[in-house]
Motif scaffolding. Structure first.
Motif, PDB file in Angstrom:
ATOM      1  N   SER A  55     -25.394 -22.714   1.752  1.00  0.00           N
ATOM      2  CA  SER A  55     -26.493 -23.128   0.868  1.00  0.00           C
ATOM      3  C   SER A  55     -26.763 -24.619   1.063  1.00  0.00           C
ATOM      4  N   VAL A  56     -28.015 -25.013   0.852  1.00  0.00           N
ATOM      5  CA  VAL A  56     -28.443 -26.410   0.972  1.00  0.00           C
ATOM      6  C   VAL A  56     -29.299 -26.748  -0.257  1.00  0.00           C
ATOM      7  N   ARG A  57     -28.973 -27.884  -0.898  1.00  0.00           N
ATOM      8  CA  ARG A  57     -29.784 -28.331  -2.043  1.00  0.00           C
ATOM      9  C   ARG A  57     -29.945 -29.847  -1.951  1.00  0.00           C
ATOM     10  N   LEU A  58     -31.186 -30.278  -1.778  1.00  0.00           N
ATOM     11  CA  LEU A  58     -31.465 -31.711  -1.627  1.00  0.00           C
ATOM     12  C   LEU A  58     -32.100 -32.261  -2.896  1.00  0.00           C
ATOM     13  N   GLN A  59     -31.484 -33.324  -3.440  1.00  0.00           N
ATOM     14  CA  GLN A  59     -32.046 -34.035  -4.581  1.00  0.00           C
ATOM     15  C   GLN A  59     -32.485 -35.428  -4.119  1.00  0.00           C
ATOM     16  N   LEU A  63     -27.228 -34.932  -1.636  1.00  0.00           N
ATOM     17  CA  LEU A  63     -27.360 -33.701  -0.854  1.00  0.00           C
ATOM     18  C   LEU A  63     -26.152 -32.827  -1.170  1.00  0.00           C
ATOM     19  N   HIS A  66     -22.885 -25.966   0.645  1.00  0.00           N
ATOM     20  CA  HIS A  66     -21.702 -25.126   0.582  1.00  0.00           C
ATOM     21  C   HIS A  66     -21.408 -24.680   2.008  1.00  0.00           C
ATOM     22  N   GLN A  77     -17.722 -27.076  -1.546  1.00  0.00           N
ATOM     23  CA  GLN A  77     -18.921 -27.851  -1.860  1.00  0.00           C
ATOM     24  C   GLN A  77     -18.832 -29.224  -1.206  1.00  0.00           C
ATOM     25  N   SER A  82     -28.266 -38.517   0.145  1.00  0.00           N
ATOM     26  CA  SER A  82     -29.444 -37.887   0.741  1.00  0.00           C
ATOM     27  C   SER A  82     -29.804 -38.524   2.079  1.00  0.00           C
ATOM     28  N   ASN A  85     -29.090 -36.389   5.109  1.00  0.00           N
ATOM     29  CA  ASN A  85     -29.838 -35.156   5.336  1.00  0.00           C
ATOM     30  C   ASN A  85     -30.421 -35.136   6.750  1.00  0.00           C
ATOM     31  N   THR A  90     -29.682 -26.494   7.859  1.00  0.00           N
ATOM     32  CA  THR A  90     -30.298 -25.343   7.200  1.00  0.00           C
ATOM     33  C   THR A  90     -29.265 -24.247   6.949  1.00  0.00           C
ATOM     34  N   LYS A 134     -30.691 -16.368  -0.679  1.00  0.00           N
ATOM     35  CA  LYS A 134     -30.416 -15.923  -2.047  1.00  0.00           C
ATOM     36  C   LYS A 134     -30.530 -14.415  -2.216  1.00  0.00           C
TER      37      LYS A 134
END
Length: 483
Positions: A55-59, A63, A66, A77, A82, A85, A90, A134
């Protein structure tokens, strides 16, 4: 006093040695598997992990990734600035990440890796990748991608369970005095007598001499359907032997129960005249292996029991808690004939039990594993021991039936009486072919017996998986594509 040039040379060498010492003594980054990192043993250490992004989640400032390397169901985790990044970072991409392992402020995990370096080793286009970040894909969908499905949670769990179950079975046999025998994959024997064999021949054109004797081994050769007869050879020198390897059946079927290549656990025990001895080994091996899996693969097994087969854990616990049931074949036929259920196949005495019969019998007997003994003599191969009973002529054979699957194990005492065996082989026209087998009874023969267990069927039973193609890495079946 040393000349200036010599002193300079010695000082230079000393500095090089000192620098070298400092280099080797400095704290280096240690590569760790994900399962080691999440164990929290080395909190505060600077480590490197390698794996695949789940999983990838960028704020704005941070960054979150998982990463999983297949060593455990749980991913690690990664928290990074960031600034680290990368557009190639991906879902599905392979990465190498270095950073400090610290305690996590989140309740979802004990530790996390504060990354100072992220390197994309292998990119993955998430648009073309058949698995989506997901989505929970069905086993049927995953079956379309045998070359990629190991990257999913459910199949990586399956492969860890297979590995652990293999080790547990090997451990059980070792602890109970069995010698492992590597039986051949190429054989001239049709142990099962069903004729569903893959013949083996060289792919070359051959010479004129080959035309006179077209067989590479001078006789027709086949991929093995069982290692039993070779184990019987070894049981003349070792009281307890086993083998664990691939077997092959050229059965033209694409059903959820059949494979052309699968794994068999087979054992042979000397100095026994009792089916109870065989049944004890079957039951003990089942219990020992299953208890090991529940203790050492708890998360992976739970994934199947929660998402694939809800309620299966209760069935497994019941199987481990209670003793296996035992009935004779004649009693089984009587139960079937008194049932209100309509069966597709007949239930006359002398019929071979079908899957629908086996599942009904297990359910009728409390949904516990069930031994069925003393099958009709004519149903069993030439090596099964004749009970010499009348009027129902039976063989000293036993099958173990389990919930959800039906037959898991099949075994018998072997015919150790030379003249009876010779007569049976002669009636089948096999006396010349199995002359070597008769020799086993002529020289130091002892009463013995054995059984075989389908490894994939065992996994189906414990995990609650309906289709056998979903518990083997690369399923081989009629008209399937081969990798």
């Amino acid at each position: 006093m040393l000349p200036a040039k010599v002193r300079a040379s010695v000082c230079g060498a000393s500095r090089r040695i000192l620098n070298s010492f400092r280099f080797y003594c400095q704290k280096t980054t240690r590569k760790q598997r994900i399962c080691e990192a999440i164990s929290s043993v080395e909190v505060g250490a600077h480590i490197t992990v390698q794996g695949w992004v789940r999983s990838v989640r960028l704020q704005k400032d941070n960054l979150f990734l998982h990463v999983n390397d297949g060593s455990s169901l749980q991913s690690l985790q990664i928290v990074a600035s960031s600034d680290l990044n990368d557009r190639l970072l991906t879902f599905g991409s392979a990465v190498e990440v270095s950073g400090n392992l610290v305690k996590s402020p989140s309740r979802k995990q004990d530790v996390e890796l504060q990354a100072d370096q992220i390197h994309v080793v292998g990119e993955c286009n998430p648009v073309d990748f058949p698995f989506k970040i997901k989505e929970r894909h069905s086993l049927e969908y995953l079956r379309q991608f045998p070359h990629l499905r190991c990257r999913t949670n459910v199949f990586s769990s399956l492969l860890r369970i297979r590995s652990e179950a293999t080790a547990a079975i090997q451990s059980y046999f070792k602890e109970n005095g069995f010698i492992q025998i590597h039986t051949p994959v190429i054989s001239s024997n049709d142990c099962e007598g069903a004729g569903e064999l893959f013949q083996v021949e060289p792919s070359g054109q051959g010479t004129d001499q080959d035309k006179e004797n077209p067989h590479f081994f001078s006789v027709p050769a086949y991929l093995t359907v069982s290692g039993q007869l070779h184990l019987e050879v070894m049981s003349g020198a070792f009281p307890r032997v086993y083998t664990f390897g691939p077997t092959f059946r050229a059965e033209n079927s694409q059903s959820r129960r059949h494979l052309a290549e699968f794994y068999m656990v087979e054992a042979e025990i000397s100095f026994t005249k009792s089916l109870a001895d065989l049944m004890k080994v079957m039951e003990d091996m089942f219990r020992s292996t299953t208890e090991h899996l529940l203790a050492h693969c708890a998360d992976d097994v739970e994934l199947f029991h929660k998402h694939v087969a809800p309620g299966q854990r209760d069935i497994v616990d019941l199987m481990l808690k209670k003793k296996f049931n035992v009935i004779t074949y004649s009693e089984a036929i009587d139960i079937l004939n008194h049932s209100s259920q309509t069966f597709s196949f007949n239930t006359d005495w002398g019929c071979d039990l079908q899957t629908e019969h086996e599942k009904y019998l297990v359910k009728h007997c409390g949904s516990l594993p069930l031994f069925v003994t003393d099958y009709p003599y004519e149903l069993k191969p030439f090596y099964a021991r004749d009970n010499q009973d009348h009027p129902e002529h039976t063989a000293a054979a036993v099958d173990l039936l389990v919930p959800g699957v039906g037959e898991l194990c099949g075994g018998s005492l072997r015919e150790d009486r030379l003249e009876l065996l010779r007569t049976r082989l002669a009636q089948a026209g096999l006396e010349e072919t199995y002359r070597w087998y008769l020799d086993l009874r002529r020289f130091g023969s002892v009463a013995h017996g054995g059984f075989g267990m389908g490894f994939e069927r065992y996994l189906q039973c414990v995990l609650g998986v309906d289709n056998i193609k979903d518990v083997i890495p690369f399923p081989r079946f009629s008209h399937s594509c081969l990798l």
